[in-house]
Enzyme design. Sequence first.
Site, mmCIF file in Angstrom:
data_model
loop_
_atom_site.group_PDB
_atom_site.id
_atom_site.type_symbol
_atom_site.label_atom_id
_atom_site.label_comp_id
_atom_site.label_asym_id
_atom_site.label_seq_id
_atom_site.Cartn_x
_atom_site.Cartn_y
_atom_site.Cartn_z
ATOM 1 N N LYS A 81 -10.480 -24.250 6.695
ATOM 2 C CA LYS A 81 -11.327 -25.397 7.050
ATOM 3 C C LYS A 81 -10.948 -26.617 6.207
ATOM 4 O O LYS A 81 -10.911 -27.740 6.703
ATOM 5 C CB LYS A 81 -12.806 -25.051 6.854
ATOM 6 C CG LYS A 81 -13.310 -24.065 7.900
ATOM 7 C CD LYS A 81 -14.745 -23.694 7.654
ATOM 8 C CE LYS A 81 -15.180 -22.613 8.627
ATOM 9 N NZ LYS A 81 -16.429 -21.977 8.218
ATOM 10 N N HIS A 131 -12.884 -20.897 2.149
ATOM 11 C CA HIS A 131 -12.900 -21.974 3.151
ATOM 12 C C HIS A 131 -11.546 -22.694 3.267
ATOM 13 O O HIS A 131 -11.506 -23.851 3.689
ATOM 14 C CB HIS A 131 -13.983 -23.029 2.846
ATOM 15 C CG HIS A 131 -15.287 -22.446 2.413
ATOM 16 N ND1 HIS A 131 -15.990 -21.548 3.183
ATOM 17 C CD2 HIS A 131 -16.026 -22.625 1.278
ATOM 18 C CE1 HIS A 131 -17.102 -21.206 2.542
ATOM 19 N NE2 HIS A 131 -17.137 -21.826 1.398
ATOM 20 N N LEU A 134 -14.897 -13.620 4.833
ATOM 21 C CA LEU A 134 -14.788 -14.536 5.972
ATOM 22 C C LEU A 134 -16.109 -15.282 6.014
ATOM 23 O O LEU A 134 -17.160 -14.698 5.742
ATOM 24 C CB LEU A 134 -14.579 -13.771 7.280
ATOM 25 C CG LEU A 134 -13.205 -13.141 7.526
ATOM 26 C CD1 LEU A 134 -13.190 -12.417 8.863
ATOM 27 C CD2 LEU A 134 -12.091 -14.179 7.487
ATOM 28 N N ASP A 135 -16.076 -16.555 6.370
ATOM 29 C CA ASP A 135 -17.306 -17.338 6.425
ATOM 30 C C ASP A 135 -18.289 -16.776 7.457
ATOM 31 O O ASP A 135 -17.894 -16.057 8.376
ATOM 32 C CB ASP A 135 -16.994 -18.800 6.801
ATOM 33 C CG ASP A 135 -16.176 -19.494 5.729
ATOM 34 O OD1 ASP A 135 -16.272 -19.081 4.560
ATOM 35 O OD2 ASP A 135 -15.446 -20.433 6.085
ATOM 36 N N TYR A 136 -19.529 -17.166 7.318
ATOM 37 C CA TYR A 136 -20.614 -16.759 8.226
ATOM 38 C C TYR A 136 -20.239 -17.029 9.682
ATOM 39 O O TYR A 136 -20.497 -16.232 10.571
ATOM 40 C CB TYR A 136 -21.868 -17.569 7.839
ATOM 41 C CG TYR A 136 -23.142 -17.173 8.543
ATOM 42 C CD1 TYR A 136 -23.691 -15.910 8.383
ATOM 43 C CD2 TYR A 136 -23.822 -18.111 9.339
ATOM 44 C CE1 TYR A 136 -24.874 -15.564 9.010
ATOM 45 C CE2 TYR A 136 -25.015 -17.767 9.960
ATOM 46 C CZ TYR A 136 -25.528 -16.498 9.794
ATOM 47 O OH TYR A 136 -26.697 -16.159 10.411
#
Length: 236
Positions: free
Chosen positions: A190, A187, A100-102
């Site tokens: 997004k 990502h 999972l992204d930051y």
Amino acid sequence: MERLQKIIAKSGYTSRRKAEEFIQKGKVKVNGKVITELGYKAEEQDDIEIENVHLKKEEKEYYLLYKPIHTISSVKDEQNRKTVIDLIPTKTRIYPVGRLDYDTTGILILTNDGELTNILTHPRKQIEKTYLAKIDGILTGEEFQRLKKGIVIEKRKVIPTRVKLRLKNKNKNVSKIEITITEGRNHIIKKIFEELNHPVLELKRESIAFLNLDGLKKGEYRKLTLKEIKKIYSYK
Ligand code: URA
């Protein structure tokens, strides 16, 4: 299947080079049989013996974490930022299953079980992941249909399993979309909304297959139950 010397080194018994020496000297047995061949591949569940000492198999551990924002989904970070591993007190070498992204929150599985990791991440298994995306603006009917039919990202179409409008705030000009996909490219959510010109402002992963965040707050974790582990294995 992994090379014998690698399994021995990973167990912490000795270095890979020393393990190779032990093998060549005939001091290593796999399931009771002496192995002297360096290319020999063994399985994690094999009984490996070095100089009459049986290698201890690392106990498997399985965690479900509610990843908070500003944590890295990896074991170590070069910039010394907080990782998801820092949130789970264990001496076992667990790692996150996927990323999972930051700045993404939500459900993340951590384990040291390579086989379970493969089941959850292999594209052929089509494991559903549901996200809640807060986006800039409100999708028009046309954009919503476009999203449902699938968006091409880097030459490959992502067709969501489900899409639902969960919240619409005309005053603030934001909305929340629930979207379920089976793929795991980096990502990806997004990129999908970027393509629709409605950038993601906040992102949370709410579920992976039948697992969700019920009963957990951000930063909290629990162990997977045996029933849940077996259910994941049933997808094999
Ligand atoms: N898609 C994203 O864009 N970010 C994530 O963290 C997960 C899926």
